[in-house]
Each structure stands twice: as C-alpha cells, then as structure tokens.
Design an enzyme around this catalytic site. Sequence first.
Site, mmCIF file in Angstrom:
data_model
loop_
_atom_site.group_PDB
_atom_site.id
_atom_site.type_symbol
_atom_site.label_atom_id
_atom_site.label_comp_id
_atom_site.label_asym_id
_atom_site.label_seq_id
_atom_site.Cartn_x
_atom_site.Cartn_y
_atom_site.Cartn_z
ATOM 1 N N TYR A 1 0.848 -1.190 0.000
ATOM 2 C CA TYR A 1 0.000 0.000 0.000
ATOM 3 C C TYR A 1 0.887 1.245 0.000
ATOM 4 O O TYR A 1 1.920 1.277 0.671
ATOM 5 C CB TYR A 1 -0.874 0.044 1.257
ATOM 6 C CG TYR A 1 -1.776 -1.149 1.446
ATOM 7 C CD1 TYR A 1 -3.118 -1.103 1.067
ATOM 8 C CD2 TYR A 1 -1.289 -2.323 2.034
ATOM 9 C CE1 TYR A 1 -3.947 -2.191 1.265
ATOM 10 C CE2 TYR A 1 -2.117 -3.422 2.225
ATOM 11 C CZ TYR A 1 -3.439 -3.344 1.837
ATOM 12 O OH TYR A 1 -4.266 -4.437 2.027
ATOM 13 N N LYS B 1 -3.623 -4.921 -9.643
ATOM 14 C CA LYS B 1 -2.355 -4.546 -9.020
ATOM 15 C C LYS B 1 -1.236 -4.679 -10.057
ATOM 16 O O LYS B 1 -1.386 -5.395 -11.046
ATOM 17 C CB LYS B 1 -2.051 -5.446 -7.815
ATOM 18 C CG LYS B 1 -3.168 -5.475 -6.765
ATOM 19 C CD LYS B 1 -2.797 -6.355 -5.605
ATOM 20 C CE LYS B 1 -4.016 -6.700 -4.756
ATOM 21 N NZ LYS B 1 -4.743 -5.537 -4.248
ATOM 22 N N HIS C 1 -7.151 0.211 -1.498
ATOM 23 C CA HIS C 1 -6.725 -0.892 -2.356
ATOM 24 C C HIS C 1 -5.201 -0.899 -2.444
ATOM 25 O O HIS C 1 -4.586 0.144 -2.663
ATOM 26 C CB HIS C 1 -7.333 -0.691 -3.750
ATOM 27 C CG HIS C 1 -7.027 -1.778 -4.729
ATOM 28 N ND1 HIS C 1 -7.656 -2.999 -4.693
ATOM 29 C CD2 HIS C 1 -6.159 -1.827 -5.767
ATOM 30 C CE1 HIS C 1 -7.196 -3.751 -5.679
ATOM 31 N NE2 HIS C 1 -6.288 -3.059 -6.342
#
EC number: 4.6.1.16
Length: 353
Positions: free
Chosen positions: A290, A332, A301
Amino acid sequence: MDSMKGVLKGDKVIFGGEAVAELYNAQYYGRLKGETLELALVEAAYLLDRERISVDQEGRSLSFRDFFIAASQAQEYFELKYIVYRDLRERGYYVQPSVTDFRVYPRGGKPNVAPSKYFVHVVTERKPMPLQQLISNLQAALNVRKEMVLAIVDEESDITYYGVKFNVLKGGMEPVQLTPVPGSATFLQDRVVIWDTEVSTRLHQDGFYGNPMDDRRLQLSLVEAAYLIMRGKLEVTDYEGRIMTPDDFTAKALQIESSFVGKLKTYTDLRDKGLVAKTGFKFGSDFRVYEKIETIEKIPHSKYLVGYVENDHVYQMQDLSRSIRLANSVRKDMVFAFDRSGIQYFSLGRIKL
C-alpha cells in the site's frame, strides 16, 4: 521481378540494383552495405510470402517453404521471430531487426525520420529466462532511451507482449513513534505476539503492523517483528525471556523460512520508503503493498504485488505469465525485487501494441 531477386548467403539475403531504392529508401527494409542491400531472414521471408521478391540459393529459386526451412536451420528460433515480425508489420509498425531481435518505431514514426520506441525481445514459452539476462536487456534498452518489450510466443504461436520497466516505489507513511516496552513481545513458533495492549494498538493503528489476535494483543509476521527490532521500536524475548538481538532473531527466522533474509531486505526497503507491506500469500507473492493507509477503518486498495527473487533466479515463462495475470486480475502491478547494491524493483505487465 528480376530486379527484385536476392541471393541467400548465410543469414542474409543480398540485393542490388533497383531493390535498394524500392525496398530500403521507400519501405525501410534491410540495411545498406555499400551498393548492396542486406535483408535479415525475417524481412526476406515476409516479402517472399507476399511475392514482393524472389530468392535464389546456389542458382536455385527458393519457394517460401524452402526458404523458411533454410532460414530455420540458419538462425535459432527463426520461426518465432518471423511470427512476431509479421505480427508487428501487419499492425502497421516499422520494424528493424537488431541485436535485441527488433527495434520497433512508434505509430507514424519511420526509420531515419523518428527514433525507434521499443526494443522487442522474442522468447519462447518453453525456454527459461535468467533474471540477470532480463535485467541486462532492460538496462541496455534504458541506456538508449527505449522501452523494453518481451514478446512471448506460446506453443500454438500466439503472442503475448509484456512491457518491462524499472520501478521507483514511494509511499506516504510516517514512521511509528514508539519506545520499546520491556517484556512486551515473545517470539513463538513462527510469529511474534505482542502482549502489551498499548504497544499493540499503536503499532496496528499508526503503522498497520500485524493482525489483532483479540482486542488487546497483536500478532506480527517475522519480517514485521525483525524490522521493528532493527529500528529500535520493539523488544522481543524468546521462550526463556532472553532479549533477542537482530542477529538472534534473524538466525531463528532463517530456521523457519529459508528466504527470510531476502524478504526482510525487501520489507525493510519498502517500509523505509514510506510504504506498507503486508503478506501477499493469497496472491501467490511475498507482499501486497500500500502507498498509504490513513486509518485501519478504511484500508485502501493495495497497488503492488511484490516478490523477492535471488540474483541467480531463473524465470519459467508459465510461472511468470501466471503471476502477471493474477496481479492484473486483482488490479495490481506485478513488481519483482532483487538485491544489486541495494534493493531494486522492476515490473512486468501485459501491453497492447
């Protein structure tokens, strides 16, 4: 057609006469050598298939089949390079063979007019790729301001293009301000438990460390605990109540997890850069990362999946493809970390050309 007849010599097809102007000056095929033009095998195969040229070898005119077989014998993975070359040409790109397999120009760009944009490396799904080779190719592309692309060809001749780039990761988390509390944490079998309620709360709420065991105690992963010990934020004891030094902790952690040192180096680098790294086990990676967490009540997210690899690591193409697809499916970026005078990062992602 006589003026467009070339001769196959080794791994080149040689032309003279009007072919120089027709193929090189007007359409950017081949490379000039004095008054002759040399076409790479993939260029010649592409033009031969379209009946733009003819090719002789030792006085015999070659069919496309004959030429393709001869080229395959003369150049390793010729079939794959031809598949990729044809695909790029038919997508409207100008392509020039090079030591990197191909230099590809941006849409609308032409050789001798605009610089090429990509270095494309052709890879079969069957051949493993050492990390050092991949990094060397990436560095070579960057040295001349090009983007690196892997063109992986599977057993059914489908092509997947991956962009490869170095990453500079940076987050916005501030270090947790905490003074170690004696006897507050214990190294158990494969994790650390913090018994002190205040320490548990501060670490979890201010730095998103660990996972609560209940409303008073916190469980830390091995890398989290090791990092906090090194940064003077936590005191950890063993079963006998002895305070563990960073070296003590690392030695015991290595007995549990053989890749601990590399993971700890990566975790340390991420945390020091203001990022939050948590386990990426559910995603088949070392960490999910993160950029910043404002409150634990509203966790954003995670942006990256990060996996550490040793310098002698060799990628299997199917494993690489699986990792990238999984990362993309959960929105991602797939990032790999390696240690070369400090932790460095690079990412791979599917691209559309």
